[in-house]
Structures are given as structure tokens and as C-alpha cells.
Scaffold this active site. Structure first.
Site, mmCIF file in Angstrom:
data_model
loop_
_atom_site.group_PDB
_atom_site.id
_atom_site.type_symbol
_atom_site.label_atom_id
_atom_site.label_comp_id
_atom_site.label_asym_id
_atom_site.label_seq_id
_atom_site.Cartn_x
_atom_site.Cartn_y
_atom_site.Cartn_z
ATOM 1 N N THR A 99 0.868 -1.341 0.053
ATOM 2 C CA THR A 99 0.169 0.002 0.041
ATOM 3 C C THR A 99 0.946 1.179 -0.095
ATOM 4 O O THR A 99 1.577 1.639 0.905
ATOM 5 C CB THR A 99 -1.166 -0.059 1.305
ATOM 6 O OG1 THR A 99 -1.804 -1.317 1.325
ATOM 7 C CG2 THR A 99 -1.646 1.250 1.213
ATOM 8 N N LYS A 175 -6.956 1.022 -3.853
ATOM 9 C CA LYS A 175 -6.473 0.481 -2.456
ATOM 10 C C LYS A 175 -6.607 1.491 -1.517
ATOM 11 O O LYS A 175 -6.982 1.071 -0.303
ATOM 12 C CB LYS A 175 -4.999 -0.035 -2.473
ATOM 13 C CG LYS A 175 -4.498 -0.678 -1.350
ATOM 14 C CD LYS A 175 -5.578 -1.788 -0.584
ATOM 15 C CE LYS A 175 -5.228 -2.195 0.826
ATOM 16 N NZ LYS A 175 -3.658 -2.961 0.800
ATOM 17 N N LYS A 243 0.022 4.850 8.905
ATOM 18 C CA LYS A 243 0.705 4.845 7.761
ATOM 19 C C LYS A 243 -0.304 4.662 6.666
ATOM 20 O O LYS A 243 -0.473 5.950 5.860
ATOM 21 C CB LYS A 243 1.614 3.604 7.360
ATOM 22 C CG LYS A 243 2.183 3.457 6.202
ATOM 23 C CD LYS A 243 2.988 2.345 5.685
ATOM 24 C CE LYS A 243 1.959 1.043 5.371
ATOM 25 N NZ LYS A 243 1.327 0.974 3.881
#
Length: 299
Positions: A99, A175, A243
């Protein structure tokens, strides 16, 4: 026979490598934990002791590491140890499953094309169990010639391989939007369970009712089960959403697009991280709520 290599035998990567092997492919692996890579070879496959060796041996290389920085290291080395890109044969394909910021993925495609390599932007979703069974989802984007070589391996690893564009970036954007929802849903699930605990509702009864009512979500059902069991073993850690929601907000900030729920959820995960729960399961975000007694699990 086209040879596939997989880098990173963590919770997702180990299952993906097993799915590739189960489909009959010649699977080569590398992991910084040498013993983990060697354990994979006990049931077939080949472990490499360097990224350069794996790159030279494979036509398609699948990278399943944590973030963009680790992907850079896998490809181009860390200053002392070379990565796999320099040894990959011209026309080989690099499949990136992390990701990451979509703009970084776009730039990586150009960088690899300059080296004569092909690229598939292919972040993944579904968790370790679906990775192990070959039932996960891949959100992919890449040029047709990259798909031509990589597609049999993508199909072996995932039940759903979505083709979202003919160049890098689209897969990572989808995503990131998925992670927006996942992070917000976990934070909302934790808030709901925390309120129930504060109000003295039996948590098991609350879980039973919500999972059979309109307020349920996949994340509530999955993550609040961890809370009831008092099991914060990190299947996906708090810091993953520090994150990932950070990337969500960075992407939106670039176009001055407001994301109030994402911002709040990000702050909740940040608070949990700095409170000492960074490496615990992301359901540990519930621990930021004051004045509640969390379930102790079964004795």
C-alpha cells in the site's frame, strides 16, 4: 516454464507463495529471515540468499513488503546490498503489492521502464487466511505486455484480480480508498464497543446483536471479536493504519479534498500508537477510550 519469485514471506506473502506453489508454478522465494525462506523449500520451491540471485532467476517478481521504502530497497538495494532490479532480465515483470502513495507507484513504473522492465501496480486485500487459500483481492493496473506475463500468477494468488487501468497508479488509488473505509470502520467499531462498555452493556451480547443488525460491518464483526477475546496479536497492527490513513490524507491534501472522518480515525490510531499500542492488533485502538474495562477473554 515462466518462473515466479516472491519477496517477503510475512502473513500475506507466505500464503501467496503457497497459493502459487499449489497452482503448480515454479516458485522462488526470498526473505530477510533466512530460516523462513528455507522452511518454505521443505514442501518445494527454491530459497535464494540474495535479492540479486532471485531477480536473475525469475521472469516475474512479486514483492510483498510493508511500504514504499522497503520496496525501494528490494528493487534498488540499501547502499550495501544490491536489490533485484539490476539482475532482472529485460522484459521481466515486477509486481508491487504494498500500500503506497499512487504518485510514487506512477514514478516507479517509469523508473523500471527505463531499465527495460515491466511493472504491475497490484496492492492486495483480504487478510492472511484469504492469502493462504488464494481467495484474496488484487487491485491492479499495468500495461498489457506486463499483464501478459504476470496474469497466470495473479490469478493463482487471488480470487478477484481487478484490472483498473493500463498504467500504474489506479490500483494504488483504489487500495487507498479501501484503506480509508477499513480504518474508519475499525475506529467506528471500537468507538461503538467502547460506548457499550461504558454504559454497562454486556459486550458479548452487544457483539451478537450488532453482527445481526444493520449497524454491522465486516470490520466490526472481525475486529471486535479480537477485543472480546482480549487477543491483540497483530494480524494488522495499529501502525499499519497510522501509515495507510496518512497516505489517504496525503492523497486528498494534494487536491485540497476534505476527509473529516479519515482525519479523525487517523488521530485515533496515532493516539493508540503513541500510547504504546503501535505493534498490537489494530483493534487495540479501543484502548484509547477512558473509563472502560475491556474484556479479559477466557481464563
Amino acid at each position: 516454464m515462466t518462473t515466479v519469485g516472491l519477496i517477503g514471506l510475512g502473513a500475506m506473502g507466505s500464503g501467496m507463495a503457497a497459493s502459487l506453489r499449489r497452482a503448480g508454478h515454479n516458485v522462488q522465494v526470498f526473505d530477510v529471515r533466512r530460516e523462513v525462506a528455507e522452511a518454505f523449500t521443505n514442501a518445494g520451491g527454491t530459497a535464494h540468499d540474495s535479492l540479486a540471485s532471485l531477480g536473475a532467476a525469475c521472469d516475474v517478481v512479486v514483492s510483498v513488503v510493508v511500504n514504499a521504502a522497503q520496496t525501494e530497497s528490494v528493487l534498488f538495494g540499501d547502499g550495501t546490498t544490491p536489490g533485484c532490479a539490476a539482475s532482472m532480465k529485460p522484459g521481466s515483470v515486477f509486481v508491487m503489492c504494498s500500500t503506497v502513495d499512487p504518485n510514487w507507484s506512477v514514478a516507479l513504473e517509469s523508473r523500471l521502464e527505463a531499465m527495460g522492465l515491466r511493472y504491475v501496480d497490484a496492492p492486495i486485500s483480504g487478510g492472511a487466511a484469504k492469502a493462504a487459500s488464494g481467495q484474496m483481492t488484487m487491485m491492479t493496473a499495468g500495461k498489457p505486455e506486463a499483464y501478459a506475463l504476470a496474469e497466470p500468477f495473479l490469478n493463482a494468488m487471488a480470487a478477484k484480480v481487478y484490472k483498473l487501468g493500463d498504467s500504474a497508479g489506479a490500483g494504488s488509488k483504489v487500495k487507498i480508498i479501501n484503506q480509508l473505509l477499513a480504518g474508519v470502520h475499525i475506529a467506528a467499531a471500537a468507538e461503538a464497543m467502547a460506548l457499550g462498555l461504558r454504559e454497562g452493556v454486556d459486550p458479548a451480547a452487544l457483539y451478537e446483536v450488532i453482527t445481526h443488525s444493520a449497524g454491522n460491518s465486516w470490520m466490526f464483526e472481525n475486529r471486535m471479536a479480537h477485543v472480546l477475546a482480549a487477543d491483540y496479536t497483530p494480524l494488522s497492527a495499529v501502525d499499519i493504519f497510522v501509515k495507510d490513513l496518512g497516505i489517504v490524507l496525503d492523497m486528498a491534501r494534494a487536491s485540497k479534498f476534505p476527509l473529516p472522518l479519515s482525519s479523525t480515525a487517523h488521530q485515533m490510531f496515532m493516539q493508540a500508537s503513541t500510547a504504546g499500542f503501535a505493534k498490537e492488533d489494530d483493534s487495540a485502538v479501543i484502548k484509547i477510550f477512558p473509563g472502560i474495562e475491556l474484556p479479559k477473554g477466557k481464563a
